[in-house]
Write a protein that holds these residues in place. Structure first.
Motif, PDB file in Angstrom:
ATOM      1  N   ASP A 353      39.986  -7.779  30.807  1.00  0.00           N
ATOM      2  CA  ASP A 353      38.794  -6.803  30.093  1.00  0.00           C
ATOM      3  C   ASP A 353      38.900  -6.658  28.721  1.00  0.00           C
ATOM      4  O   ASP A 353      38.302  -6.842  27.972  1.00  0.00           O
ATOM      5  N   ILE A 354      40.391  -6.122  28.297  1.00  0.00           N
ATOM      6  CA  ILE A 354      40.495  -5.873  26.943  1.00  0.00           C
ATOM      7  C   ILE A 354      41.910  -6.280  26.424  1.00  0.00           C
ATOM      8  O   ILE A 354      42.842  -5.934  27.279  1.00  0.00           O
ATOM      9  N   THR A 355      42.143  -6.714  25.344  1.00  0.00           N
ATOM     10  CA  THR A 355      43.573  -7.007  25.006  1.00  0.00           C
ATOM     11  C   THR A 355      43.644  -6.017  23.585  1.00  0.00           C
ATOM     12  O   THR A 355      42.846  -6.253  22.807  1.00  0.00           O
ATOM     13  N   PHE A 356      44.686  -5.314  23.272  1.00  0.00           N
ATOM     14  CA  PHE A 356      45.208  -4.840  22.097  1.00  0.00           C
ATOM     15  C   PHE A 356      46.331  -5.576  21.271  1.00  0.00           C
ATOM     16  O   PHE A 356      47.180  -6.038  22.134  1.00  0.00           O
ATOM     17  N   ASP A 357      46.399  -5.575  20.034  1.00  0.00           N
ATOM     18  CA  ASP A 357      47.573  -6.110  19.317  1.00  0.00           C
ATOM     19  C   ASP A 357      48.402  -4.838  19.306  1.00  0.00           C
ATOM     20  O   ASP A 357      48.159  -3.784  19.018  1.00  0.00           O
ATOM     21  N   ASN A 358      49.880  -5.308  19.503  1.00  0.00           N
ATOM     22  CA  ASN A 358      50.905  -4.193  19.403  1.00  0.00           C
ATOM     23  C   ASN A 358      51.233  -4.213  17.989  1.00  0.00           C
ATOM     24  O   ASN A 358      51.818  -4.930  17.598  1.00  0.00           O
ATOM     25  N   ALA A 359      51.062  -2.948  17.373  1.00  0.00           N
ATOM     26  CA  ALA A 359      51.409  -2.629  15.890  1.00  0.00           C
ATOM     27  C   ALA A 359      52.224  -1.712  15.767  1.00  0.00           C
ATOM     28  O   ALA A 359      52.532  -1.421  14.580  1.00  0.00           O
ATOM     29  N   ALA A 360      52.907  -1.159  16.683  1.00  0.00           N
ATOM     30  CA  ALA A 360      53.671  -0.216  16.759  1.00  0.00           C
ATOM     31  C   ALA A 360      54.876  -0.158  15.718  1.00  0.00           C
ATOM     32  O   ALA A 360      55.641  -1.283  15.992  1.00  0.00           O
ATOM     33  N   GLU A 361      55.140   0.722  14.828  1.00  0.00           N
ATOM     34  CA  GLU A 361      56.425   0.716  14.146  1.00  0.00           C
ATOM     35  C   GLU A 361      57.305   1.839  14.725  1.00  0.00           C
ATOM     36  O   GLU A 361      58.328   2.041  14.225  1.00  0.00           O
ATOM     37  N   ASN A 362      56.992   2.884  15.649  1.00  0.00           N
ATOM     38  CA  ASN A 362      57.759   3.502  16.313  1.00  0.00           C
ATOM     39  C   ASN A 362      57.123   3.862  17.590  1.00  0.00           C
ATOM     40  O   ASN A 362      56.143   3.394  17.999  1.00  0.00           O
ATOM     41  N   GLY A 363      57.852   4.740  18.281  1.00  0.00           N
ATOM     42  CA  GLY A 363      57.196   5.410  19.850  1.00  0.00           C
ATOM     43  C   GLY A 363      57.401   4.428  20.740  1.00  0.00           C
ATOM     44  O   GLY A 363      58.178   3.338  20.794  1.00  0.00           O
ATOM     45  N   ILE A 364      56.746   4.645  21.939  1.00  0.00           N
ATOM     46  CA  ILE A 364      56.899   4.026  23.112  1.00  0.00           C
ATOM     47  C   ILE A 364      56.551   2.392  23.173  1.00  0.00           C
ATOM     48  O   ILE A 364      57.283   1.837  23.795  1.00  0.00           O
ATOM     49  N   PHE A 365      55.612   1.980  22.473  1.00  0.00           N
ATOM     50  CA  PHE A 365      55.145   0.610  22.465  1.00  0.00           C
ATOM     51  C   PHE A 365      56.107  -0.209  21.615  1.00  0.00           C
ATOM     52  O   PHE A 365      56.416  -1.382  21.839  1.00  0.00           O
ATOM     53  N   LEU A 366      57.072   0.812  20.666  1.00  0.00           N
ATOM     54  CA  LEU A 366      58.171  -0.279  20.202  1.00  0.00           C
ATOM     55  C   LEU A 366      59.145  -0.190  21.036  1.00  0.00           C
ATOM     56  O   LEU A 366      60.041  -1.384  21.095  1.00  0.00           O
ATOM     57  N   ARG A 367      59.655   0.853  21.629  1.00  0.00           N
ATOM     58  CA  ARG A 367      60.614   0.989  22.332  1.00  0.00           C
ATOM     59  C   ARG A 367      60.528   0.124  23.639  1.00  0.00           C
ATOM     60  O   ARG A 367      61.663  -0.379  24.201  1.00  0.00           O
ATOM     61  N   LEU A 368      59.446  -0.329  24.145  1.00  0.00           N
ATOM     62  CA  LEU A 368      59.275  -1.166  25.327  1.00  0.00           C
ATOM     63  C   LEU A 368      59.933  -2.390  25.287  1.00  0.00           C
ATOM     64  O   LEU A 368      60.420  -2.810  25.891  1.00  0.00           O
ATOM     65  N   HIS A 369      59.730  -2.861  23.597  1.00  0.00           N
ATOM     66  CA  HIS A 369      60.235  -4.275  23.389  1.00  0.00           C
ATOM     67  C   HIS A 369      61.641  -4.093  23.053  1.00  0.00           C
ATOM     68  O   HIS A 369      62.635  -5.024  23.524  1.00  0.00           O
ATOM     69  N   GLN A 370      61.879  -3.192  22.001  1.00  0.00           N
ATOM     70  CA  GLN A 370      63.278  -3.286  21.589  1.00  0.00           C
ATOM     71  C   GLN A 370      64.298  -2.616  22.362  1.00  0.00           C
ATOM     72  O   GLN A 370      65.442  -3.089  22.673  1.00  0.00           O
ATOM     73  N   ASN A 371      64.060  -1.539  23.215  1.00  0.00           N
ATOM     74  CA  ASN A 371      64.868  -1.009  24.084  1.00  0.00           C
ATOM     75  C   ASN A 371      65.159  -1.503  25.594  1.00  0.00           C
ATOM     76  O   ASN A 371      66.136  -1.627  26.233  1.00  0.00           O
ATOM     77  N   MET A 372      63.793  -1.857  25.945  1.00  0.00           N
ATOM     78  CA  MET A 372      63.762  -2.321  27.515  1.00  0.00           C
ATOM     79  C   MET A 372      63.551  -3.802  27.709  1.00  0.00           C
ATOM     80  O   MET A 372      63.522  -4.335  28.698  1.00  0.00           O
TER      81      MET A 372
END
Length: 474
Positions: A353-372
């Motif tokens: 349906d829709i895709t967004f680019d992940n541009a997070a420099e902090n917060g949960i969308f950054l932690r999903l990659h870095q921490n998890m």
């Protein structure tokens, strides 16, 4: 008239990923290559490579004394009025780079000791050391160089919002980092009042207040010179009543006024100060209210009313989809950007349906990659305007579109889930089977998120998502 008004989108700036420009006058924002260079989203990374490719090519030719060929590179830096950004008066006219200006820029770069000594490494360095080079020129040069990226972004946004495009329009020249030359092609373009319009992502526009000669001079050069004057006990040293020495910035300014030649000479002698300025200069995406004044509680109340008026069912799926795109833009900006509609995958056999680019420099969308360790360069969205609960087929549909390259995080938007615990357990099964992370979001969640939305503080949204994800992953 703004783009949203011209095409009757019925959306505010908060609901749009692009700057909702008024095509009859310029908006005092700029494309800043320094800001683009420090961003980590895919669009900015590609644009930065293109900008660096152009300017490095120009410097290489100058340093090899191939002056005529270097000069030819500047021939296509025309006056772009297609973005309607800058500080022109009245109608947009691209005050920055025209043929006369581009010739003057090139001559100044050629004559500058900064270019021959290696001080100028990136396009944005010209603003520090080249006389007559301001943020308008820098923005205009950037627009020309990354024109293809802006065209592609415009096409995606027009598709998302059903804005008509005109076929077979010349792109205008853009820099190709692969062929290392200027190119153009015919493509679909947005035409407003017989003029090509390029939409600009609001996440990359700026006031260009950080990478400036004034900030470099006032906060880095003068600070260093104060310490040096004290160290050598110069005539500029004064003493307080208690005998402690000090040097005023005003006295240094009088002795060494701000000129770009002075900055170039100083930086040549003290390269570490310039390096420190570059390393310590940070910048963030503009908040929505810095771009456009708007009553956020009033807008959110309107959106919630619109949501409640959409009847569940496939016949109203488009209305639901269209509204949700704008709401997600509000909730997730600037962490998720550049929404695209129904991106084809698997050779077109499946669509998202829709895709967004992940541009997070902090917060949960950054932690999903870095921490998890979950790949999430793109976040995928499925909107289901169902009367009943979504079930396993809907989960399987979304998880089947995940991959390490696209990402393995998605949101399933739906009107309600009567048995949330059961559905979260299904999401947990998908996650435990390493088929990706699916986060359900219902109307009640949207109501909660919008009521607690603040343009200057995303803590509530971050905590809400973290709690929902914890329910699935623990």
């Amino acid at each position: 008239m703004r783009i949203s008004q011209h095409f009757k989108l019925g959306k505010s700036q908060l609901e749009l990923d692009f700057i909702d420009i008024d095509t009859t006058k310029d908006t005092p924002l700029f494309l800043d290559p320094f800001f683009i260079s420090i961003r980590n989203d895919k669009w900015s990374l590609e644009a930065d490579r293109t900008i660096k490719s152009f300017f490095q090519r120009a410097l290489d030719l100058i340093n090899n004394n191939d002056i005529d060929q270097a000069r030819n590179l500047f021939d296509h830096l025309e006056e772009p009025n297609s973005t309607c950004l800058g500080v022109s008066r009245d109608k947009p006219r691209g005050r920055g780079v025209g043929r006369v200006f581009s010739d003057e820029i090139f001559e100044n770069i050629l004559k500058s000791t900064a270019s021959s000594t290696g001080l100028i490494e990136d396009l944005q360095d010209n603003i520090l050391f080249i006389e007559g080079f301001g943020k308008d020129m820098l923005s205009d040069m950037t627009t020309n160089i990354i024109r293809k990226s802006l065209i592609e972004y415009t096409q995606h946004q027009c598709e998302l919002h059903s804005i008509p495009l005109t076929d077979n329009v010349a792109s205008g020249f853009y820099w190709s980092s692969s062929s290392m030359q200027w190119e153009q092609f015919y493509t679909k373009q947005l035409i407003v009042d017989d003029r090509i319009i390029l939409l600009v992502p609001k996440g990359v526009a700026s006031f260009s207040k950080m990478y400036t000669p004034e900030r470099y001079y006032n906060h880095f050069v003068l600070n260093f010179m104060q310490s040096e004057e004290l160290r050598i006990k110069s005539s500029l040293v004064l003493h307080r009543k208690d005998g402690s020495p000090y040097v005023t910035k005003a006295s240094i300014k009088e002795k060494h006024p701000l000129t770009k030649d002075f900055l170039a000479g100083f930086s040549k002698r003290n390269p570490k100060i310039l390096e420190n300025f570059k390393n310590r200069t940070t910048q963030s995406s503009l908040a929505n209210q810095e771009i456009s004044e708007i009553n956020i509680p009033e807008l959110n109340s309107h959106l919630l009313s619109e949501l409640s008026n959409i009847t569940p069912g496939t016949q109203h799926a488009t209305d639901y989809h269209r509204l949700i795109v704008g709401i997600l833009e509000i909730i997730f900006y600037p962490h998720l950007i550049y929404p695209k509609l129904e991106k084809p995958i698997h050779d077109g056999r499946k669509r998202i349906d829709i895709t967004f680019d992940n541009a997070a420099e902090n917060g949960i969308f950054l932690r999903l990659h870095q921490n998890m360790g979950i790949p999430c360069q793109y976040i995928m969205i499925e909107c289901k305007n169902y009367k009943g609960d979504p079930k396993n087929p809907e989960l399987d549909q979304l998880s089947g579109r995940f991959s390490p390259n696209r990402g393995k995080v998605g949101f399933l938007l739906c009107r309600k889930i009567d048995n949330m615990n059961l559905f979260l357990n299904r999401c947990k099964d998908t996650y435990n089977d390493q088929r990706g992370l699916i986060i359900p979001v219902t109307d009640d969640d949207i109501i909660n998120l919008l009521k607690n939305y603040n343009d200057w503080n995303n803590n509530f949204i971050d905590e809400f998502l973290a709690d929902r994800i914890r329910e699935i992953t623990n």
